[in-house]
Design an enzyme around this catalytic site. Structure first.
Site: not given
Length: 165
Positions: A78-79, A82
């Site tokens: 998820h990170e 980004h």
């Protein structure tokens, strides 16, 4: 990399997952994006944050320790997504179509905006407040703002000002 009493096996599993997903993304995108800096300094109820300008991922060591498998499977990609979206597209909506595409099509991970981890161990003290329709829990920060007369909070349902119980 700050360790914050995390077992080395968990740190290694995080790095493996990060490198696996970064390699996968680089192959699919035809790029050679660098490995981001990784730290275990995230606090509070956030599982992690991606710092775009410093190209860094900060993970919550408490939530990682308590939810190792799900955390490594979901939060790390998820990170990373980004950061990859920022490198690939520039500044766009944090959980917009580009991020969703990066998660699902490139990294092969379901695109979820929030985690479902138990937060009891990281949740700070709250203070009970009331309105006409229900009880609310205010954080220490919000409670202190009320006490100092810096803020007034209202119920989103009935509109009444919240009062300390």
């Amino acid at each position: 990399m700050k360790t914050s009493r995390l077992p080395i096996a968990i740190q290694q599993a995080v790095m493996r997952r990060l490198r696996e997903k970064l390699t996968q993304a680089n192959l699919k995108l035809g790029r050679n994006y660098p490995e981001p800096k990784l730290s275990y300094t995230q606090r509070g109820t956030s599982a992690g944050t991606a710092w775009l300008e410093s190209y860094e991922i900060r993970l919550n060591p408490v939530l990682l320790l308590e939810n190792s498998e799900a955390f490594i499977e979901e939060v790390v990609p998820h990170e990373l997504a980004h950061l990859l979206v920022w490198k690939h597209f520039g500044r766009v909506a944090p959980h917009g179509k580009e991020w969703k595409w990066m998660m699902e099509s490139v990294l092969g991970v379901p695109a979820r905006r929030t985690h479902q981890f138990e937060l009891q161990s990281v949740r700070r003290n709250t203070f009970p407040y009331r309105c006409k329709c229900q009880e609310h829990q205010l954080t220490v920060r919000r409670h202190n703002r009320v006490v100092r007369g810096e803020a007034v909070y209202r119920c989103v349902h009935c509109g009444e000002q919240l009062v300390a119980k």
